[in-house]
Design a protein around this motif. Structure first.
Motif, PDB file in Angstrom:
ATOM      1  N   GLN A  84      -0.957  77.904  43.607  1.00  0.00           N
ATOM      2  CA  GLN A  84      -0.773  78.414  42.251  1.00  0.00           C
ATOM      3  C   GLN A  84      -1.732  79.562  41.962  1.00  0.00           C
ATOM      4  O   GLN A  84      -2.876  79.570  42.428  1.00  0.00           O
ATOM      5  N   TYR A  85      -1.225  80.509  41.148  1.00  0.00           N
ATOM      6  CA  TYR A  85      -1.978  81.718  40.855  1.00  0.00           C
ATOM      7  C   TYR A  85      -1.869  82.074  39.375  1.00  0.00           C
ATOM      8  O   TYR A  85      -0.817  81.868  38.751  1.00  0.00           O
ATOM      9  N   PHE A  86      -2.953  82.648  38.827  1.00  0.00           N
ATOM     10  CA  PHE A  86      -2.845  83.340  37.557  1.00  0.00           C
ATOM     11  C   PHE A  86      -1.987  84.584  37.780  1.00  0.00           C
ATOM     12  O   PHE A  86      -1.965  85.148  38.882  1.00  0.00           O
ATOM     13  N   PHE A  87      -1.333  85.049  36.720  1.00  0.00           N
ATOM     14  CA  PHE A  87      -0.464  86.223  36.891  1.00  0.00           C
ATOM     15  C   PHE A  87      -0.360  87.004  35.591  1.00  0.00           C
ATOM     16  O   PHE A  87      -0.593  86.476  34.499  1.00  0.00           O
ATOM     17  N   LEU A  88       0.015  88.273  35.734  1.00  0.00           N
ATOM     18  CA  LEU A  88       0.225  89.152  34.585  1.00  0.00           C
ATOM     19  C   LEU A  88       1.216  90.231  34.980  1.00  0.00           C
ATOM     20  O   LEU A  88       1.022  90.928  35.982  1.00  0.00           O
ATOM     21  N   ASP A  89       2.280  90.375  34.200  1.00  0.00           N
ATOM     22  CA  ASP A  89       3.283  91.418  34.446  1.00  0.00           C
ATOM     23  C   ASP A  89       2.787  92.747  33.882  1.00  0.00           C
ATOM     24  O   ASP A  89       2.241  92.798  32.770  1.00  0.00           O
ATOM     25  N   PRO A 104      -7.039  96.067  32.797  1.00  0.00           N
ATOM     26  CA  PRO A 104      -6.335  95.137  31.898  1.00  0.00           C
ATOM     27  C   PRO A 104      -6.286  93.712  32.455  1.00  0.00           C
ATOM     28  O   PRO A 104      -6.387  92.741  31.699  1.00  0.00           O
ATOM     29  N   TRP A 105      -6.161  93.591  33.760  1.00  0.00           N
ATOM     30  CA  TRP A 105      -6.142  92.271  34.399  1.00  0.00           C
ATOM     31  C   TRP A 105      -7.497  91.583  34.260  1.00  0.00           C
ATOM     32  O   TRP A 105      -7.578  90.402  33.883  1.00  0.00           O
ATOM     33  N   ILE A 106      -8.567  92.313  34.528  1.00  0.00           N
ATOM     34  CA  ILE A 106      -9.913  91.752  34.404  1.00  0.00           C
ATOM     35  C   ILE A 106     -10.182  91.336  32.963  1.00  0.00           C
ATOM     36  O   ILE A 106     -10.713  90.256  32.697  1.00  0.00           O
ATOM     37  N   ARG A 107      -9.776  92.188  32.020  1.00  0.00           N
ATOM     38  CA  ARG A 107      -9.979  91.873  30.605  1.00  0.00           C
ATOM     39  C   ARG A 107      -9.173  90.631  30.207  1.00  0.00           C
ATOM     40  O   ARG A 107      -9.670  89.762  29.476  1.00  0.00           O
ATOM     41  N   TYR A 108      -7.949  90.533  30.685  1.00  0.00           N
ATOM     42  CA  TYR A 108      -7.080  89.382  30.407  1.00  0.00           C
ATOM     43  C   TYR A 108      -7.722  88.083  30.895  1.00  0.00           C
ATOM     44  O   TYR A 108      -7.741  87.073  30.185  1.00  0.00           O
ATOM     45  N   LEU A 109      -8.278  88.120  32.107  1.00  0.00           N
ATOM     46  CA  LEU A 109      -8.938  86.933  32.657  1.00  0.00           C
ATOM     47  C   LEU A 109     -10.186  86.572  31.860  1.00  0.00           C
ATOM     48  O   LEU A 109     -10.413  85.401  31.532  1.00  0.00           O
ATOM     49  N   GLU A 110     -11.010  87.563  31.548  1.00  0.00           N
ATOM     50  CA  GLU A 110     -12.250  87.309  30.824  1.00  0.00           C
ATOM     51  C   GLU A 110     -11.977  86.746  29.429  1.00  0.00           C
ATOM     52  O   GLU A 110     -12.664  85.828  28.968  1.00  0.00           O
ATOM     53  N   GLU A 111     -10.972  87.289  28.760  1.00  0.00           N
ATOM     54  CA  GLU A 111     -10.641  86.823  27.409  1.00  0.00           C
ATOM     55  C   GLU A 111     -10.163  85.380  27.399  1.00  0.00           C
ATOM     56  O   GLU A 111     -10.249  84.694  26.368  1.00  0.00           O
ATOM     57  N   ASN A 112      -9.654  84.914  28.532  1.00  0.00           N
ATOM     58  CA  ASN A 112      -9.119  83.559  28.612  1.00  0.00           C
ATOM     59  C   ASN A 112      -9.979  82.638  29.475  1.00  0.00           C
ATOM     60  O   ASN A 112      -9.516  81.577  29.899  1.00  0.00           O
ATOM     61  N   ASN A 113     -11.225  83.074  29.720  1.00  0.00           N
ATOM     62  CA  ASN A 113     -12.175  82.247  30.476  1.00  0.00           C
ATOM     63  C   ASN A 113     -11.587  81.788  31.808  1.00  0.00           C
ATOM     64  O   ASN A 113     -11.725  80.630  32.210  1.00  0.00           O
ATOM     65  N   GLN A 142      -3.814  86.338  41.181  1.00  0.00           N
ATOM     66  CA  GLN A 142      -4.996  85.887  41.920  1.00  0.00           C
ATOM     67  C   GLN A 142      -5.173  84.390  41.717  1.00  0.00           C
ATOM     68  O   GLN A 142      -4.768  83.821  40.700  1.00  0.00           O
ATOM     69  N   LYS A 143      -5.794  83.770  42.700  1.00  0.00           N
ATOM     70  CA  LYS A 143      -5.924  82.319  42.713  1.00  0.00           C
ATOM     71  C   LYS A 143      -7.079  81.872  41.807  1.00  0.00           C
ATOM     72  O   LYS A 143      -8.146  82.486  41.806  1.00  0.00           O
ATOM     73  N   PRO A 144      -6.896  80.790  41.041  1.00  0.00           N
ATOM     74  CA  PRO A 144      -8.002  80.243  40.250  1.00  0.00           C
ATOM     75  C   PRO A 144      -9.071  79.637  41.163  1.00  0.00           C
ATOM     76  O   PRO A 144      -8.782  79.172  42.259  1.00  0.00           O
ATOM     77  N   VAL A 145     -10.308  79.633  40.686  1.00  0.00           N
ATOM     78  CA  VAL A 145     -11.360  78.915  41.388  1.00  0.00           C
ATOM     79  C   VAL A 145     -11.094  77.417  41.302  1.00  0.00           C
ATOM     80  O   VAL A 145     -10.275  76.960  40.505  1.00  0.00           O
ATOM     81  N   ARG A 146     -11.813  76.661  42.110  1.00  0.00           N
ATOM     82  CA  ARG A 146     -11.595  75.213  42.179  1.00  0.00           C
ATOM     83  C   ARG A 146     -11.805  74.540  40.828  1.00  0.00           C
ATOM     84  O   ARG A 146     -11.022  73.697  40.400  1.00  0.00           O
ATOM     85  N   ASN A 147     -12.875  74.913  40.132  1.00  0.00           N
ATOM     86  CA  ASN A 147     -13.189  74.309  38.833  1.00  0.00           C
ATOM     87  C   ASN A 147     -12.609  75.163  37.705  1.00  0.00           C
ATOM     88  O   ASN A 147     -13.327  75.721  36.890  1.00  0.00           O
ATOM     89  N   ASN A 148     -11.301  75.250  37.664  1.00  0.00           N
ATOM     90  CA  ASN A 148     -10.631  76.105  36.695  1.00  0.00           C
ATOM     91  C   ASN A 148     -10.550  75.410  35.335  1.00  0.00           C
ATOM     92  O   ASN A 148      -9.951  74.342  35.208  1.00  0.00           O
ATOM     93  N   ASP A 149     -11.156  76.028  34.319  1.00  0.00           N
ATOM     94  CA  ASP A 149     -11.137  75.466  32.964  1.00  0.00           C
ATOM     95  C   ASP A 149     -10.174  76.204  32.046  1.00  0.00           C
ATOM     96  O   ASP A 149     -10.059  75.867  30.867  1.00  0.00           O
ATOM     97  N   SER A 150      -9.478  77.203  32.563  1.00  0.00           N
ATOM     98  CA  SER A 150      -8.592  78.007  31.720  1.00  0.00           C
ATOM     99  C   SER A 150      -7.233  77.327  31.558  1.00  0.00           C
ATOM    100  O   SER A 150      -6.755  76.617  32.444  1.00  0.00           O
ATOM    101  N   ASN A 151      -6.610  77.590  30.410  1.00  0.00           N
ATOM    102  CA  ASN A 151      -5.270  77.068  30.137  1.00  0.00           C
ATOM    103  C   ASN A 151      -4.192  78.112  30.384  1.00  0.00           C
ATOM    104  O   ASN A 151      -3.045  77.926  29.954  1.00  0.00           O
ATOM    105  N   LEU A 152      -4.543  79.204  31.049  1.00  0.00           N
ATOM    106  CA  LEU A 152      -3.541  80.229  31.348  1.00  0.00           C
ATOM    107  C   LEU A 152      -2.421  79.649  32.219  1.00  0.00           C
ATOM    108  O   LEU A 152      -2.664  78.792  33.067  1.00  0.00           O
ATOM    109  N   PRO A 153      -1.180  80.120  32.024  1.00  0.00           N
ATOM    110  CA  PRO A 153      -0.083  79.647  32.878  1.00  0.00           C
ATOM    111  C   PRO A 153      -0.288  80.069  34.323  1.00  0.00           C
ATOM    112  O   PRO A 153      -0.960  81.073  34.599  1.00  0.00           O
TER     113      PRO A 153
END
Length: 224
Positions: A84-89, A104-113, A142-153
């Protein structure tokens, strides 16, 4: 007092130890200990995430060095385990540097922890359009880290068979590899696509020498 020494050994700071020697309440110590355990658990996750990201990046460097030193550019079949991966169109205009070092991708990830690890992957819905440089939309992943606390799809990659080939060099010439892979698939009795993934092993994050860039192209296939 010995208890102050023990507090220090357990990672407490000087300000955390105020009142320790004068307070005989078990509740006082319990509250302090629970707070410290929570802090250490957060620190443990942070260190694990940082270590994973560094180890994954080091593995990519080793993979890229192995590919370039041995000129591994042959076409192969491989099964990709589902992941599973985080994603952004996004829109895509063939500026690979902008797509890989993607603000924009980096900002999207940072805004959603959302913390990530591993290579940037660009996914295109239409392999044919991408090979002809007609694709104008991309999904960065990109792949989430093991301890992923984000609720992003999250979106899945894998669980199927792909043709795979490394491409070494300037991204602007990568379309030539697509033609080779499509011809190989036809000769060997496979239909490929409809989508395609570009996995950036060595890119602008690692080197400014475009001749050292390594990209793995992954196209799903089925037998005719």
């Amino acid at each position: 007092m010995p208890i102050l020494k023990y507090y220090k050994q357990m990672g407490f700071k000087l300000q955390d130890m105020n009142g320790v020697g004068d307070n005989n309440s078990c509740l006082f110590h319990e509250r302090n200990f629970l707070n410290q355990i929570s802090f250490l658990e957060d620190e443990e996750k942070r260190i694990q995430n940082s270590r994973q990201a560094l180890m994954d990046w080091l593995e990519l460097i080793h993979e890229g060095m192995n590919v370039t030193s041995n000129k591994f550019e042959s076409i192969n079949i491989k099964y990709i385990q589902p992941s599973q991966y985080f994603f952004l169109d996004q829109d895509f205009d063939y500026d690979y540097k902008e797509s890989v070092i993607n603000v924009p991708w980096i900002r999207y990830l940072e805004e959603n922890n959302a913390e990530i690890t591993g290579p940037v992957i660009l996914a295109f819905d239409d392999c044919q359009k991408k090979s002809l440089e007609l694709a104008n939309r991309v999904t960065i992943m990109q792949k989430p880290v093991r301890n992923n606390d984000s609720n992003l799809p999250l979106e899945n990659i894998g669980g199927k068979t792909f043709i795979s080939s490394y491409y070494i060099g300037d991204h602007s010439q990568m379309y030539k590899k697509y033609a080779d892979m499509e011809n190989w698939a036809k000769k060997n009795g496979y239909n490929c696509g409809p989508n395609v993934y570009e996995r950036f092993v060595v890119d602008y994050w690692t080197t400014t020498d475009i001749n050292m860039f390594v990209t793995e192209i992954l196209i799903p296939i089925v037998e005719n």
